[in-house]
Write a protein that holds these residues in place. Sequence first.
Motif, short mmCIF file in Angstrom:
data_model
loop_
_atom_site.label_atom_id
_atom_site.label_comp_id
_atom_site.label_asym_id
_atom_site.label_seq_id
_atom_site.Cartn_x
_atom_site.Cartn_y
_atom_site.Cartn_z
N PRO A 71 43.51 48.84 51.65
CA PRO A 71 43.42 48.13 50.37
C PRO A 71 44.67 48.39 49.54
O PRO A 71 45.04 49.54 49.29
N GLY A 90 47.20 46.93 46.11
CA GLY A 90 47.24 46.11 44.92
C GLY A 90 47.16 46.95 43.66
O GLY A 90 47.47 48.14 43.66
N GLN A 107 43.10 44.16 40.85
CA GLN A 107 43.10 43.24 41.98
C GLN A 107 43.59 43.95 43.24
O GLN A 107 44.74 44.38 43.32
N ARG A 108 42.70 44.10 44.20
CA ARG A 108 43.03 44.74 45.46
C ARG A 108 42.66 43.82 46.61
O ARG A 108 41.70 43.06 46.53
N ALA A 109 43.43 43.92 47.67
CA ALA A 109 43.15 43.16 48.88
C ALA A 109 43.46 44.03 50.08
O ALA A 109 44.39 44.84 50.05
N PHE A 110 42.67 43.88 51.11
CA PHE A 110 42.94 44.57 52.36
C PHE A 110 44.07 43.81 53.04
O PHE A 110 43.97 42.61 53.26
N THR A 111 45.14 44.50 53.38
CA THR A 111 46.30 43.81 53.94
C THR A 111 47.01 44.69 54.96
O THR A 111 46.76 45.89 55.05
#
Length: 114
Positions: free
Chosen positions: A19, A21, A25-29
Amino acid sequence: KMGLSTRLACTGGPASFGPMGTKTQRAFTVVGPCVPRGMVLQKLAKMIPFGVLVDFAVHANVQYSVQCRLVLVLPLCDGSAERVFEVTAEAQAVPDEWMYQLKEKEQQRAQHVH
């Protein structure tokens, strides 16, 4: 028959994932030099009628397990080139003398342990 076809593109190399960000606002990337190569291979796999495409990094690791053929050399922005291979079949291992010697040494070690 549904008319579906499967294409696979595989690349390898160092990458970071998880995760990422800000607090809100967080996103798995996944980030790393292999990610853009993977994206290019994925696009090629959709355009070229091959089943499994791999880059040189993967080819170097699987060359004794599967048979591959060179299908494309992609020029890269930095002036280098990326070789793209198609996996064509499972490799047929032919025992060499060093394999027999290795097996004999393992058997000798096993006898000395007991």
